[in-house]
Design a protein around this motif. Structure first.
Motif, short mmCIF file in Angstrom:
data_model
loop_
_atom_site.label_atom_id
_atom_site.label_comp_id
_atom_site.label_asym_id
_atom_site.label_seq_id
_atom_site.Cartn_x
_atom_site.Cartn_y
_atom_site.Cartn_z
N TYR A 85 44.79 31.71 58.06
CA TYR A 85 46.27 31.81 57.45
C TYR A 85 46.95 31.37 58.79
N GLY A 86 46.52 30.48 59.71
CA GLY A 86 46.95 30.15 61.11
C GLY A 86 47.09 28.81 61.26
N ALA A 101 48.60 28.34 57.70
CA ALA A 101 49.87 28.84 58.04
C ALA A 101 51.00 28.99 56.96
N THR A 148 45.52 34.57 62.08
CA THR A 148 46.90 33.92 61.45
C THR A 148 47.96 34.00 62.72
#
Length: 329
Positions: free
Chosen positions: A100-101, A114, A142
């Motif tokens: 999630y980054g 992200a 993340t």
């Protein structure tokens, strides 16, 4: 000792960050030999994996000498991510990690990486889908948030822990920052200090020296550090940091012979993984990094890039070791 589910790590583990076109099995091998405690694959596209795309499937390759190792997945569809977690689990990694980054345009602007920081409820659903689809520990990597106005990492950490993730790695920048400016670890520290948070919190961003690793460990109280770009052409950074944390003294920089030896090991692993043709080709992007800063190195670099076989490359590497034998880097 730090634990991720049933995985036992050292008291202050050092993690190799997942990096596209970098953290493949050959690179992970030399990082493992030089002190990395936990490593991740390059991030694997859930859409590619569900279509059985060769590039995505090949990224699932892991080897016993790497353990513990996690497979990192990214995607924008909740159900697809769950299905891919099930597929990835079949190759028996030690854990599944969710990306999630990633800030790059062709990932974030397609609703993955992200981008999920802009939709925390969907992030929660996606994470639940992955957790339910695997028997393995699930972790997340993340960033602080999408931009300076939406730094929601504290909410993200609580909600993801509540549904069952076993560790969280946080890069100290927003998506809008990309890799510009200094990483801000103060919010990472706030996550770690939150009395509700019981899972390991790993900090990521700008750690490129043993001194900085010790400073960040003491200042921000994280459970470990994830290192990315500083490992490229420099896999011995893990052992350098460990030695400094233990003794307060810096190891001498690697000699040219040591630098050449690690480069050769990397080449050997690349050929073992991809074969004598593709393995040689894949290694070409790494030579500049291993020999960065050497004067009058361009002719050697050109020869390394053009050499078609291991024997020729080995001969050139021996020349480099001899010609630069008095140099430390």
């Amino acid at each position: 000792m730090v634990k991720i589910g049933n995985i036992e790590l050292s008291e202050f583990p050092l993690l190799l960050a997942p990096m596209e076109d970098v953290s493949d099995p050959p690179f992970r091998a030399v990082c493992k030999e030089n002190g990395a405690d936990l490593m991740y694959t390059e991030f694997v596209s859930s859409e590619g994996l569900i279509r059985d795309a060769a590039k995505s499937v090949q990224k699932l390759d892991i080897f016993e000498y790497e353990r513990p190792v996690g497979i990192q997945l990214f995607g924008s569809d909740v159900e697809t991510m769950g299905s891919c977690a099930e597929i990835a689990s079949r190759v028996n990694p030690d854990l599944i990690d969710i990306n999630y980054g990633c800030p790059v345009k062709n990932v974030a602007c397609r609703g993955a990486g992200a981008a999920l920081l802009q939709d925390v409820p969907k992030m929660v659903k996606m994470t639940e889908s992955v957790i339910k689809s695997t028997h393995l520990p699930v972790t997340v990597k993340t960033r602080l948030g999408w931009d300076d106005n939406t730094k929601n990492i504290q909410e993200v950490a609580e909600r993801l822990q509540d549904i069952g993730i076993k560790a969280l790695s946080i890069h100290g920048r927003t998506r809008v920052q990309m890799y510009k400016g200094a990483a801000d670890w103060s919010l990472i520290a706030k996550v770690k200090e939150n009395p509700r948070i019981t899972i390991p919190i790993f900090g990521n961003g700008d750690v490129d020296t043993p001194e900085k690793a010790l400073e960040y460990k003491n200042t921000y109280g994280v459970d470990g550090i994830m290192i990315g770009r500083a490992t490229i052409g420099n896999p011995w950074i893990f052992n350098e940091i460990k030695h400094y944390l233990k003794t307060g003294e810096k190891l001498p920089p690697p000699t040219m012979e040591q630098r050449v030896d690690v480069c050769r090991r990397h080449l050997e692993f690349s050929i073992r993984w991809k074969g004598p043709v593709a393995g040689v080709f894949e290694m070409r992007r790494h030579y500049t990094n291993y020999f960065k800063g050497l004067e009058h190195f361009k002719p050697y670099r050109m020869r390394l890039v053009e050499a078609p076989t291991f024997d020729e490359l080995d001969s050139i590497l021996k020349e480099i070791s001899n010609d630069y034998s008095e140099m430390v880097c």
